[in-house]
Scaffold this motif. Structure first.
Motif, PDB file in Angstrom:
ATOM      1  N   VAL A  80      41.800  53.240  49.283  1.00  0.00           N
ATOM      2  CA  VAL A  80      42.849  54.123  48.748  1.00  0.00           C
ATOM      3  C   VAL A  80      43.143  53.803  47.277  1.00  0.00           C
ATOM      4  N   THR A  81      42.193  53.228  46.565  1.00  0.00           N
ATOM      5  CA  THR A  81      42.294  52.862  45.151  1.00  0.00           C
ATOM      6  C   THR A  81      43.290  51.733  44.909  1.00  0.00           C
ATOM      7  N   LYS A  82      43.455  50.863  45.886  1.00  0.00           N
ATOM      8  CA  LYS A  82      44.375  49.738  45.713  1.00  0.00           C
ATOM      9  C   LYS A  82      43.886  48.792  44.625  1.00  0.00           C
ATOM     10  N   THR A  83      42.619  48.384  44.719  1.00  0.00           N
ATOM     11  CA  THR A  83      42.057  47.490  43.711  1.00  0.00           C
ATOM     12  C   THR A  83      41.940  48.181  42.364  1.00  0.00           C
ATOM     13  N   THR A  84      41.568  49.441  42.370  1.00  0.00           N
ATOM     14  CA  THR A  84      41.486  50.208  41.128  1.00  0.00           C
ATOM     15  C   THR A  84      42.840  50.272  40.429  1.00  0.00           C
ATOM     16  N   SER A  85      43.878  50.538  41.196  1.00  0.00           N
ATOM     17  CA  SER A  85      45.224  50.616  40.616  1.00  0.00           C
ATOM     18  C   SER A  85      45.655  49.269  40.057  1.00  0.00           C
ATOM     19  N   ALA A  86      45.350  48.189  40.775  1.00  0.00           N
ATOM     20  CA  ALA A  86      45.722  46.857  40.289  1.00  0.00           C
ATOM     21  C   ALA A  86      45.022  46.557  38.973  1.00  0.00           C
ATOM     22  N   ALA A  87      43.742  46.890  38.879  1.00  0.00           N
ATOM     23  CA  ALA A  87      42.970  46.592  37.674  1.00  0.00           C
ATOM     24  C   ALA A  87      43.450  47.422  36.486  1.00  0.00           C
ATOM     25  N   ILE A  88      43.688  48.711  36.685  1.00  0.00           N
ATOM     26  CA  ILE A  88      44.072  49.555  35.543  1.00  0.00           C
ATOM     27  C   ILE A  88      45.509  49.288  35.115  1.00  0.00           C
ATOM     28  N   LEU A  89      46.417  49.108  36.062  1.00  0.00           N
ATOM     29  CA  LEU A  89      47.794  48.776  35.686  1.00  0.00           C
ATOM     30  C   LEU A  89      47.842  47.453  34.925  1.00  0.00           C
ATOM     31  N   GLY A  90      47.054  46.483  35.382  1.00  0.00           N
ATOM     32  CA  GLY A  90      46.979  45.224  34.653  1.00  0.00           C
ATOM     33  C   GLY A  90      46.414  45.405  33.268  1.00  0.00           C
ATOM     34  N   ALA A  91      45.415  46.288  33.129  1.00  0.00           N
ATOM     35  CA  ALA A  91      44.827  46.559  31.820  1.00  0.00           C
ATOM     36  C   ALA A  91      45.836  47.209  30.876  1.00  0.00           C
ATOM     37  N   VAL A  92      46.643  48.115  31.407  1.00  0.00           N
ATOM     38  CA  VAL A  92      47.680  48.756  30.576  1.00  0.00           C
ATOM     39  C   VAL A  92      48.656  47.719  30.046  1.00  0.00           C
ATOM     40  N   LEU A  93      49.161  46.871  30.933  1.00  0.00           N
ATOM     41  CA  LEU A  93      50.134  45.854  30.513  1.00  0.00           C
ATOM     42  C   LEU A  93      49.508  44.866  29.535  1.00  0.00           C
ATOM     43  N   ALA A  94      48.264  44.485  29.777  1.00  0.00           N
ATOM     44  CA  ALA A  94      47.599  43.531  28.888  1.00  0.00           C
ATOM     45  C   ALA A  94      47.366  44.137  27.510  1.00  0.00           C
ATOM     46  N   GLN A  95      47.076  45.416  27.453  1.00  0.00           N
ATOM     47  CA  GLN A  95      46.766  46.040  26.174  1.00  0.00           C
ATOM     48  C   GLN A  95      48.007  46.263  25.312  1.00  0.00           C
ATOM     49  N   TYR A  96      49.131  46.581  25.938  1.00  0.00           N
ATOM     50  CA  TYR A  96      50.312  46.934  25.166  1.00  0.00           C
ATOM     51  C   TYR A  96      51.309  45.793  25.003  1.00  0.00           C
ATOM     52  N   ARG A  97      51.068  44.669  25.656  1.00  0.00           N
ATOM     53  CA  ARG A  97      52.001  43.552  25.556  1.00  0.00           C
ATOM     54  C   ARG A  97      51.347  42.353  24.864  1.00  0.00           C
ATOM     55  N   ASP A  98      52.196  41.430  24.412  1.00  0.00           N
ATOM     56  CA  ASP A  98      51.712  40.275  23.666  1.00  0.00           C
ATOM     57  C   ASP A  98      51.337  39.102  24.570  1.00  0.00           C
ATOM     58  N   GLU A  99      52.068  38.931  25.681  1.00  0.00           N
ATOM     59  CA  GLU A  99      51.803  37.774  26.517  1.00  0.00           C
ATOM     60  C   GLU A  99      50.596  38.002  27.416  1.00  0.00           C
ATOM     61  N   LYS A 100      50.148  36.942  28.071  1.00  0.00           N
ATOM     62  CA  LYS A 100      48.972  37.014  28.939  1.00  0.00           C
ATOM     63  C   LYS A 100      49.352  37.626  30.284  1.00  0.00           C
ATOM     64  N   VAL A 101      48.470  38.463  30.799  1.00  0.00           N
ATOM     65  CA  VAL A 101      48.666  39.120  32.090  1.00  0.00           C
ATOM     66  C   VAL A 101      47.505  38.740  32.989  1.00  0.00           C
ATOM     67  N   VAL A 102      47.811  38.354  34.235  1.00  0.00           N
ATOM     68  CA  VAL A 102      46.779  37.957  35.177  1.00  0.00           C
ATOM     69  C   VAL A 102      46.843  38.840  36.414  1.00  0.00           C
ATOM     70  N   ALA A 103      45.687  39.215  36.922  1.00  0.00           N
ATOM     71  CA  ALA A 103      45.584  39.922  38.199  1.00  0.00           C
ATOM     72  C   ALA A 103      44.975  38.960  39.205  1.00  0.00           C
ATOM     73  N   ILE A 104      45.589  38.863  40.368  1.00  0.00           N
ATOM     74  CA  ILE A 104      45.158  37.909  41.394  1.00  0.00           C
ATOM     75  C   ILE A 104      44.636  38.674  42.598  1.00  0.00           C
ATOM     76  N   ASP A 105      43.453  38.323  43.048  1.00  0.00           N
ATOM     77  CA  ASP A 105      42.911  38.921  44.265  1.00  0.00           C
ATOM     78  C   ASP A 105      43.540  38.214  45.457  1.00  0.00           C
ATOM     79  N   GLY A 106      44.525  38.882  46.066  1.00  0.00           N
ATOM     80  CA  GLY A 106      45.227  38.315  47.215  1.00  0.00           C
ATOM     81  C   GLY A 106      44.742  38.877  48.534  1.00  0.00           C
ATOM     82  N   ASN A 107      43.502  39.327  48.565  1.00  0.00           N
ATOM     83  CA  ASN A 107      42.920  39.863  49.791  1.00  0.00           C
ATOM     84  C   ASN A 107      42.222  38.737  50.539  1.00  0.00           C
ATOM     85  N   PRO A 108      42.699  38.364  51.728  1.00  0.00           N
ATOM     86  CA  PRO A 108      42.062  37.250  52.440  1.00  0.00           C
ATOM     87  C   PRO A 108      40.641  37.560  52.883  1.00  0.00           C
TER      88      PRO A 108
END
Length: 377
Positions: A80-108
């Motif tokens: 349902v684009t869960k991983t896609t949404s996590a990656a792109i939302l993280g990319a948006v925040l990383a591109q427009y903000r100054d601090e570091k942004v991390v995405a964590i794969d929390g899928n067991p």
């Protein structure tokens, strides 16, 4: 004329006098035909509606966040684009903000978040947790992949036989939060394991993203996820949730699905619709420069909705290191209901297990949009 009236007149005169002396500044267009007119004639026609909207989005995305802020992307169904949404939302925040942004794969179940970036790491959370010498930024970078287009960093899953547990995630975030104030967790499809409890109660998450698609089964599962969170005692996350509806198969939503999406709008903070994008249908490493302009704008708008909560991060009480607590944003129990506290987090053997009381339902949000058993707002 009394003293108060005289003072008021004096202030009014001062304001009028200042407005006459200082000319208001009109922003110069940076895009579109208005920019061309300004460059050719120096005639400033002001910003267009679209440019004003983009400037407002960027302003919201750059709001200061004090402390740490964790966003979970959660849905009970795969594909349902869960991983896609996590990656792109993280990319948006990383591109427009100054601090570091991390995405964590929390899928067991060994998720594929690391495959959605162009510079994945061969390491995982297991090596990060086992390293006793994590001091400098370069030490952390050894275990994280990176999206070269936005700067988003990703902590990938481990391909070993032992899946990530709640205790493993807890240890990883305890280390990462020293350098990464903003995190996005790509959750698995199971809601009843201790990993989900760690995400909800230990980190804890500040904002929730629920992906869906234009198919009926996906929309029903999205509503089931929201209902489950209500039942488990997280109404504050449901109210502030961001729902992203993607047309992944180039199929228009049916009347029933459209009704479900309207129900989302009455229940969550915002709903954003993503049209079909050929680049995302390939399920390869995401290049944000290849996304359709409208796709990128929709994800920017969704990220701005999440960033609206940054100012509240400082209001959260500090977490106790050995016992997770509910977020202070959560309201009290519904009338006529008692809400016991969460059970203790048990550590040992690398397998964190959740023990304690289940939280009573705070109302049910069925697929027909009618609220039952509590108050929606």
């Amino acid at each position: 004329m009394d003293d108060d009236s005289s003072a008021s007149v004096g202030r009014t005169r001062a304001e009028i006098h200042e407005a006459n002396v200082v000319r208001p500044y009109k922003l110069v267009p940076q895009t579109g035909w208005r920019k061309g007119v300004y460059k050719a004639t120096r005639l400033n026609l002001g910003l267009s509606k679209d440019e004003t909207h983009w400037n407002d989005l960027k302003r919201r995305l750059k709001v200061n966040v004090r402390g740490r802020y964790v966003i979970a992307v959660m849905q009970g169904k795969g594909g349902v684009t869960k991983t896609t949404s996590a990656a792109i939302l993280g990319a948006v925040l990383a591109q427009y903000r100054d601090e570091k942004v991390v995405a964590i794969d929390g899928n067991p179940a060994s998720g594929n978040l690391a495959k959605r970036i162009d510079e994945p790491s061969t390491e995982s959370w297991r090596g990060l947790n086992a390293d006793p010498r994590l001091i400098n930024y370069s030490d952390f970078r050894n275990y994280l992949g990176k999206d070269s287009h936005s700067g988003l960093e990703v902590l990938g899953s481990d391909r070993g036989k032992v899946p990530m547990s709640g205790a493993d995630l807890r240890e990883a975030w305890a280390r990462l939060q020293k350098l990464y104030p903003i995190a996005i967790v790509d959750c698995g499809t199971q809601h009843l394991d201790d990993l989900t409890r760690a995400i909800l109660d230990y980190l804890p998450i500040d904002a929730l993203v629920v992906p869906s698609t234009t198919s009926l089964d996906s929309a029903i599962e999205a509503s089931a996820t929201l209902n489950w969170l209500m039942d488990e005692g997280y109404p504050h996350l449901v109210r502030e949730a961001v729902v992203i509806v993607s047309n992944v198969k180039k199929v228009d939503a049916s009347t029933q699905v459209k009704q479900l999406h309207k129900d989302f709008e009455r229940t969550v903070k915002s709903v954003h619709s993503v049209g079909f994008d050929p680049h995302l249908s390939d399920a390869v490493a995401i290049d944000i420069n290849r996304l359709q302009p409208q796709t990128w704008q929709t994800y920017v708008e969704a990220a701005a909705s999440l960033a609206d909560g940054f100012t509240r991060a400082a209001e959260r009480e500090p977490q106790q290191p050995s016992h997770p607590q509910r977020s202070p944003q959560q309201p009290g129990p519904m009338v006529g209901q008692q809400q016991p506290g969460p059970g203790p987090w048990q550590q040992g053997g690398g397998q964190g297990q959740w023990q304690g009381n289940q939280h009573p339902g705070a109302g049910q949000w069925p697929t027909d949009g009618r609220w039952q058993g509590g108050q929606n707002r």
